[in-house]
Write a protein that holds these residues in place. Structure first.
Motif, PDB file in Angstrom:
ATOM      1  N   ALA A  37       0.839  -1.212   0.000  1.00 17.80           N
ATOM      2  CA  ALA A  37       0.000   0.000   0.000  1.00 17.80           C
ATOM      3  C   ALA A  37       0.868   1.255   0.000  1.00 17.80           C
ATOM      4  O   ALA A  37       0.577   2.225  -0.713  1.00 17.80           O
ATOM      5  N   ILE A  38       1.958   1.235   0.780  1.00 17.95           N
ATOM      6  CA  ILE A  38       2.865   2.404   0.803  1.00 17.95           C
ATOM      7  C   ILE A  38       3.508   2.566  -0.587  1.00 17.95           C
ATOM      8  O   ILE A  38       3.566   3.669  -1.133  1.00 17.95           O
ATOM      9  N   ALA A  39       3.951   1.430  -1.163  1.00 17.55           N
ATOM     10  CA  ALA A  39       4.580   1.482  -2.493  1.00 17.55           C
ATOM     11  C   ALA A  39       3.605   2.049  -3.523  1.00 17.55           C
ATOM     12  O   ALA A  39       3.963   2.936  -4.317  1.00 17.55           O
ATOM     13  N   ALA A  40       2.354   1.587  -3.483  1.00 17.06           N
ATOM     14  CA  ALA A  40       1.364   2.055  -4.465  1.00 17.06           C
ATOM     15  C   ALA A  40       1.101   3.547  -4.281  1.00 17.06           C
ATOM     16  O   ALA A  40       0.984   4.300  -5.264  1.00 17.06           O
ATOM     17  N   ALA A  41       1.042   4.001  -3.021  1.00 16.81           N
ATOM     18  CA  ALA A  41       0.788   5.431  -2.757  1.00 16.81           C
ATOM     19  C   ALA A  41       1.943   6.276  -3.307  1.00 16.81           C
ATOM     20  O   ALA A  41       1.725   7.335  -3.892  1.00 16.81           O
ATOM     21  N   LEU A  42       3.176   5.793  -3.137  1.00 19.65           N
ATOM     22  CA  LEU A  42       4.337   6.543  -3.635  1.00 19.65           C
ATOM     23  C   LEU A  42       4.372   6.519  -5.166  1.00 19.65           C
ATOM     24  O   LEU A  42       4.683   7.522  -5.814  1.00 19.65           O
ATOM     25  N   GLU A  43       4.022   5.356  -5.746  1.00 18.49           N
ATOM     26  CA  GLU A  43       4.039   5.240  -7.216  1.00 18.49           C
ATOM     27  C   GLU A  43       2.979   6.124  -7.849  1.00 18.49           C
ATOM     28  O   GLU A  43       3.209   6.734  -8.892  1.00 18.49           O
ATOM     29  N   ARG A  44       1.831   6.218  -7.193  1.00 22.86           N
ATOM     30  CA  ARG A  44       0.765   7.066  -7.749  1.00 22.86           C
ATOM     31  C   ARG A  44       1.189   8.536  -7.764  1.00 22.86           C
ATOM     32  O   ARG A  44       0.616   9.326  -8.501  1.00 22.86           O
ATOM     33  N   ASN A  45       2.184   8.875  -6.954  1.00 22.06           N
ATOM     34  CA  ASN A  45       2.711  10.239  -7.019  1.00 22.06           C
ATOM     35  C   ASN A  45       4.007  10.284  -7.837  1.00 22.06           C
ATOM     36  O   ASN A  45       4.907  11.067  -7.574  1.00 22.06           O
ATOM     37  N   ARG A  46       4.090   9.401  -8.807  1.00 22.19           N
ATOM     38  CA  ARG A  46       5.154   9.381  -9.816  1.00 22.19           C
ATOM     39  C   ARG A  46       6.550   9.135  -9.260  1.00 22.19           C
ATOM     40  O   ARG A  46       7.538   9.669  -9.762  1.00 22.19           O
ATOM     41  N   ASN A  47       6.671   8.342  -8.206  1.00 22.18           N
ATOM     42  CA  ASN A  47       7.987   7.898  -7.759  1.00 22.18           C
ATOM     43  C   ASN A  47       8.257   6.511  -8.325  1.00 22.18           C
ATOM     44  O   ASN A  47       7.321   5.753  -8.574  1.00 22.18           O
ATOM     45  N   ARG A  48       9.536   6.199  -8.486  1.00 18.13           N
ATOM     46  CA  ARG A  48       9.926   4.825  -8.814  1.00 18.13           C
ATOM     47  C   ARG A  48      10.221   4.164  -7.469  1.00 18.13           C
ATOM     48  O   ARG A  48      10.966   4.721  -6.666  1.00 18.13           O
ATOM     49  N   VAL A  49       9.593   3.011  -7.206  1.00 18.41           N
ATOM     50  CA  VAL A  49       9.711   2.432  -5.861  1.00 18.41           C
ATOM     51  C   VAL A  49      10.469   1.100  -5.885  1.00 18.41           C
ATOM     52  O   VAL A  49      10.240   0.269  -6.762  1.00 18.41           O
ATOM     53  N   ILE A  50      11.381   0.943  -4.930  1.00 13.20           N
ATOM     54  CA  ILE A  50      12.089  -0.338  -4.779  1.00 13.20           C
ATOM     55  C   ILE A  50      11.881  -0.822  -3.349  1.00 13.20           C
ATOM     56  O   ILE A  50      12.207  -0.101  -2.396  1.00 13.20           O
ATOM     57  N   LYS A  51      11.302  -2.031  -3.207  1.00 11.11           N
ATOM     58  CA  LYS A  51      11.089  -2.578  -1.859  1.00 11.11           C
ATOM     59  C   LYS A  51      12.405  -3.231  -1.414  1.00 11.11           C
ATOM     60  O   LYS A  51      12.762  -4.293  -1.927  1.00 11.11           O
ATOM     61  N   ILE A  52      13.099  -2.604  -0.504  1.00 11.57           N
ATOM     62  CA  ILE A  52      14.425  -3.104  -0.117  1.00 11.57           C
ATOM     63  C   ILE A  52      14.339  -4.187   0.959  1.00 11.57           C
ATOM     64  O   ILE A  52      14.912  -5.261   0.830  1.00 11.57           O
ATOM     65  N   GLY A  53      13.672  -3.908   2.074  1.00  8.00           N
ATOM     66  CA  GLY A  53      13.564  -4.916   3.134  1.00  8.00           C
ATOM     67  C   GLY A  53      14.265  -4.481   4.409  1.00  8.00           C
ATOM     68  O   GLY A  53      14.292  -3.300   4.739  1.00  8.00           O
ATOM     69  N   ASN A  54      14.870  -5.465   5.111  1.00  7.16           N
ATOM     70  CA  ASN A  54      15.397  -5.210   6.456  1.00  7.16           C
ATOM     71  C   ASN A  54      16.872  -4.770   6.451  1.00  7.16           C
ATOM     72  O   ASN A  54      17.481  -4.595   5.388  1.00  7.16           O
ATOM     73  N   ALA A  55      17.450  -4.642   7.649  1.00  2.81           N
ATOM     74  CA  ALA A  55      18.819  -4.097   7.771  1.00  2.81           C
ATOM     75  C   ALA A  55      19.836  -4.920   6.979  1.00  2.81           C
ATOM     76  O   ALA A  55      20.719  -4.368   6.318  1.00  2.81           O
ATOM     77  N   ARG A  56      19.693  -6.246   7.030  1.00  2.03           N
ATOM     78  CA  ARG A  56      20.663  -7.089   6.302  1.00  2.03           C
ATOM     79  C   ARG A  56      20.543  -6.876   4.794  1.00  2.03           C
ATOM     80  O   ARG A  56      21.533  -6.874   4.066  1.00  2.03           O
ATOM     81  N   GLU A  57      19.289  -6.702   4.330  1.00  2.23           N
ATOM     82  CA  GLU A  57      19.091  -6.471   2.887  1.00  2.23           C
ATOM     83  C   GLU A  57      19.612  -5.087   2.480  1.00  2.23           C
ATOM     84  O   GLU A  57      20.143  -4.907   1.381  1.00  2.23           O
ATOM     85  N   VAL A  58      19.482  -4.126   3.384  1.00  5.00           N
ATOM     86  CA  VAL A  58      20.037  -2.792   3.106  1.00  5.00           C
ATOM     87  C   VAL A  58      21.548  -2.915   2.901  1.00  5.00           C
ATOM     88  O   VAL A  58      22.108  -2.397   1.931  1.00  5.00           O
ATOM     89  N   ILE A  59      22.212  -3.631   3.819  1.00  6.43           N
ATOM     90  CA  ILE A  59      23.680  -3.780   3.721  1.00  6.43           C
ATOM     91  C   ILE A  59      24.063  -4.456   2.390  1.00  6.43           C
ATOM     92  O   ILE A  59      24.993  -4.049   1.725  1.00  6.43           O
ATOM     93  N   LYS A  60      23.268  -5.470   1.995  1.00  9.13           N
ATOM     94  CA  LYS A  60      23.583  -6.206   0.759  1.00  9.13           C
ATOM     95  C   LYS A  60      23.375  -5.365  -0.504  1.00  9.13           C
ATOM     96  O   LYS A  60      24.151  -5.419  -1.438  1.00  9.13           O
TER      97      LYS A  60
END
Ligand SMILES: Nc1ncnc2c1ncn2[C@@H]1O[C@H](COP(=O)(O)OP(=O)(O)OP(=O)(O)O)[C@@H](O)[C@H]1O
Ligand SMILES: [Mg+2]
Length: 344
Positions: A37-60
């Motif tokens: 829902a957050i991704a869709a709200a951001l996309e509807r305002n013309r952002n490109r969205v990437i679902k990254i995940g948790n701290a370990r995924e951020v580091i990767k």
């Protein structure tokens, strides 16, 4: 120009099984529906969205993805710095992000530390004591606070560790419950004066000039149970056991006193972009600070912020993009490139 927005989060299903010491272990974490829902709200305002995940995924992935900004709702898994981990990593890589910084996130998560800052700022909050080891309970007779008391884990959320028996009437209940919480949640417990009055939660948006989004009263539906204890049991069965009144029928004086506690707390703890402050009235009817949530739930349809936004005619997309725009204000290079207006 559109922005690339990464979303960082912790999903309920990713909670490590070996760390589950209680039935409510993963209750703070999010579901994929909220992230979508957050991704869709951001996309509807013309952002490109990437679902990254948790701290370990951020580091990767962070160096490969290089988002312009991160929309952070990560609760983390362990310890009182768990909410600060992703913002701290992002600061190391100089990547902008929404919400409060690591210092504020940790400070607010440890309720005893937050209450020290709140007391110093002359904001009313119940007297308290933090107990880290069972032996310290012997010193409790020296406490100047009287029964009834309230007991809860020092750094949890979503009423983790809070049950209908968290209101404590005597020393034997206090000892029993202190031992139980120390053993189950493996962290200090906070013991504080019990506040008998009505309960409100206040949503705040913005940073330099934070504004109240809404005040919501949380009330028990039970006729016998006059005073609400908004415990884990009650939050799980909220449809039957509580009513949410937004806005509540309160006097203009009480409304401004509640708003003052909320805004003063937000500023004292140096929150940014969004937060939700829990407030309860003491026996004199004075609003007291209970705790602040700088990463409040954003589930569409149910979360407190969703309900507050709806009550002022603001739809979910606007709520989410207001949080993003509040963060963008801090980063001149994003502000210059971003020619969009906040969708209304
Ligand atoms: N001192 C107190 N006196 C009376 N009731 C209290 C007190 N402290 C907490 N409570 C009750 O317990 C509930 C949960 O407490 P608190 O808000 O501190 O927990 P939390 O788990 O951080 O909540 P959240 O779900 O907002 O993250 C409160 O909403 C209130 O009903
Ligand atoms: Mg709360």
């Amino acid at each position: 120009m559109a922005l690339t927005v990464g979303i960082t989060f912790d999903l309920k299903q990713s909670y490590p099984k070996e760390l589950k010491s209680s039935a409510d272990a993963d209750c703070e974490l999010d579901s994929m529906e909220t992230i979508a829902a957050i991704a869709a709200a951001l996309e509807r305002n013309r952002n490109r969205v990437i679902k990254i995940g948790n701290a370990r995924e951020v580091i990767k992935f962070i160096e490969k993805i290089k988002p312009d900004i991160v929309f952070n709702i990560s609760e983390g898994i362990l310890g009182r710095n768990r909410e600060a981990q992703i913002p701290a990593i992002l600061e190391a890589y100089q990547i902008p992000y929404t919400g409060s910084d690591p210092l504020t996130l940790s400070l607010c998560l440890d309720k005893s530390m937050a209450k020290k800052v709140i007391s110093y700022s002359n904001i009313p909050t119940p007297d308290f004591k933090k107990i880290s080891e069972a032996e310290e309970i012997q010193e409790l007779h020296e406490m100047e606070i009287n029964f009834p008391l309230f007991i809860k884990p020092c750094y949890e959320g979503s009423s983790k560790g809070i049950r209908l028996d968290s209101k404590i009437k005597n020393i034997s209940e206090l000892k029993k419950k202190t031992f139980e919480l120390l053993a189950t949640y493996r962290q200090p417990v906070l013991i504080e004066e019990y506040l008998p009055g009505s309960e409100y939660t206040v949503g705040i948006l913005g940073t330099k000039k934070p504004e109240v989004l809404g005040i919501m009263e949380v009330k028990s539906t039970s006729k016998s149970e006059e005073e609400l204890i908004y415990s884990y049991e009650i939050k799980k069965d909220w449809e039957n056991r509580v009513q949410y009144i937004c806005p509540p029928p309160i006097s203009p004086q009480l409304e401004s006193a509640i708003k003052k506690v909320a805004i003063d707390s937000f500023k004292a703890l140096e929150c940014r972009d969004v937060a939700r402050v829990d407030i309860r009235l003491d026996k004199y009817g004075t609003p007291n600070f209970l705790e602040i949530n700088p990463l409040p739930g954003l589930m569409p349809g149910y979360s407190d912020l969703y309900i507050m936004a709806k009550s002022v005619g603001m739809d979910y997309d606007v709520l989410i993009n207001k949080i993003l725009f509040s963060a963008i204000e801090r980063y001149p290079h994003l502000r210059i490139n971003d020619t969009r207006n906040l969708m209304t």
